[in-house]
Scaffold this active site. Structure first.
Site, PDB file in Angstrom:
ATOM      1  N   HIS A  64     -30.703 -70.194   1.138  1.00  0.00           N
ATOM      2  CA  HIS A  64     -29.261 -70.276   0.895  1.00  0.00           C
ATOM      3  C   HIS A  64     -28.965 -71.511   0.060  1.00  0.00           C
ATOM      4  CE1 HIS A  64     -25.046 -71.548   2.105  1.00  0.00           C
ATOM      5  NE2 HIS A  64     -24.870 -70.390   1.519  1.00  0.00           N
ATOM      6  N   SER A  65     -28.106 -71.352  -0.949  1.00  0.00           N
ATOM      7  CA  SER A  65     -27.551 -72.449  -1.730  1.00  0.00           C
ATOM      8  C   SER A  65     -28.659 -73.302  -2.352  1.00  0.00           C
ATOM      9  CB  SER A  65     -26.595 -73.264  -0.837  1.00  0.00           C
ATOM     10  OG  SER A  65     -25.753 -74.085  -1.596  1.00  0.00           O
ATOM     11  N   ILE A  66     -28.565 -74.642  -2.190  1.00  0.00           N
ATOM     12  CA  ILE A  66     -29.550 -75.508  -2.829  1.00  0.00           C
ATOM     13  C   ILE A  66     -30.933 -75.353  -2.200  1.00  0.00           C
ATOM     14  CG2 ILE A  66     -29.266 -77.581  -1.408  1.00  0.00           C
ATOM     15  CD1 ILE A  66     -29.582 -77.380  -5.266  1.00  0.00           C
TER      16      ILE A  66
END
Length: 385
Positions: free
Chosen positions: A217-219
């Site tokens: 997820h995300s970074i």
């Protein structure tokens, strides 16, 4: 008489459970039942090394890993490893802030062996290397409201008005929001050092458990990409929920405006060396330019120009990004896909709305329709096996 008494006690307990307020942190009460899938749990520390100090040998750079095994047994051929995003830890994959079944449990229900990591320097992956891992804030309530839980109020991009899936108001003071915000913890400001430690410990983990599907997820999408570069034979596929490693730039606080952009990730989608062809020894050898009209609904992107260097190792692994229809990422996730495809990677983009899954923000895997998102992940894995 005994049977009647036991029945009466059970009825009273059931009534008390039904009457209990199990919202947010209140669910810690013994009166509140867990929604999580039945499983067995083990934990391990993978990688790391000793460093001599004044007080003796200290362990640096170890990766915290939880192993979750479905109680009914594993019936999928490959494990799934979950990589959390910035400011959170591996607990984000467990029960949701409003105490529904968490994303890990959905995968356990499908019969996967599930591994959850805390990134090195974060949460239970914290190490003694304080000089390298200088920490910064994970998120403020204001950043979370604007970027994650109630983007429709700020209205920084037109798609934000479609956001409907966050449970509760998404604002400070709401018990569900407060439970969510409490999960944010400091993260390192030195992503270069963290990437190097995650590359080493991550490939060690995969060598122990075998080829696996990596879900991020995300970074957190930084790390599966790096593992695809370093040990591609051990990565069955990369599934990225709203990847945050946009090429050569970062949107501060999950903002979408040009003002919020900063220069980032000099190797394109990473801070550290990845394999390109033609080969390069320094990131300065990558030439790139900003392309596309820039609007709040559709941001411009940095793409390679001149000699196009291919990500030959990363390209050995199938890649998919999943993006919510109301997330800030719907305005710039095309940058990730376009950059990877230009670099020769088999990169697929699934817009959740095209699957009939609408209204999601950046933390869609915590939102009301998270079971449907888990279903898309499962479907993609099955098609890739």
């Amino acid at each position: 008489m005994i049977s009647s008494t036991l029945f009466g006690l059970a009825s009273l307990a059931s009534a008390a459970l039904a009457a209990a307020n199990c919202t947010g942190i209140n669910a810690i009460s013994p009166k509140c039942a867990s929604k999580e899938a039945l499983h067995h749990r083990d934990f391990f520390y993978v990688g790391g090394h000793y460093v001599a100090g004044a007080a003796g040998n200290l362990t640096y750079d170890q990766l915290y890993v939880e192993k979750l095994t479905p109680a009914r047994g594993v019936n999928q051929s490959r494990p799934v490893v979950l990589f959390h995003g910035g400011g959170t830890s591996g607990v984000t994959w467990l029960n949701t802030p409003d105490n529904r079944k968490g994303f890990a449990s959905h995968l356990l229900d499908y019969g996967y062996q599930v591994y959850i990591v805390d990134q090195t320097s974060v949460g239970r992956g914290s190490a003694e290397n304080l000089n390298d891992y200088v920490m910064r804030i994970g998120s403020t309530a204001e950043i979370s409201e604007k970027g994650f839980t109630a983007p429709e109020i700020t209205n920084a991009y037109p798609q934000s008005q479609q956001h409907t899936q966050w449970p509760g108001s998404g604002l400070k003071g709401d018990p569900i929001f407060d439970a969510f915000e409490s999960t944010f913890i400091p993260l390192t400001s030195n992503l270069t050092v963290q990437e190097l430690s995650m590359r080493s410990s991550g490939c060690q983990l995969l060598s122990l458990i075998g080829p696996s599907f990596l879900v991020s997820h995300s970074i957190g999408a930084l790390h599966p990409l790096l593992l695809s570069n370093d040990c591609p034979s051990l990565v069955a596929g990369n599934i990225n929920l709203e990847p945050g490693n946009i090429p050569f730039q970062s949107y501060v606080g999950n903002a979408t405006s040009s003002v919020g952009r900063t220069s980032a990730r000099p190797w394109g989608m990473t801070n550290t060396h990845v394999t390109y062809d033609p080969p390069i020894a320094n990131s300065s050898e990558l030439a790139y330019k900003l392309v596309g009209d820039d609007t709040p609904a559709n941001r411009s992107c940095y793409m390679q120009t001149g000699t196009i260097h291919k990500l030959t190792e990363v390209a050995k692994v199938k890649y998919v990004a999943l993006t919510g229809s109301a997330s800030p990422h719907i305005t710039y996730e095309h940058c990730v896909i376009d950059f990877l495809q230009q670099a020769g990677v088999n990169a697929e983009w699934i817009k959740l709305a095209d699957k009939g899954i609408v209204g999601n923000g950046h933390f869609g895997y915590l939102e009301l329709n998270s079971p449907q998102i888990a279903g898309v992940v499962h479907e993609w894995i099955q098609s890739s096996c």
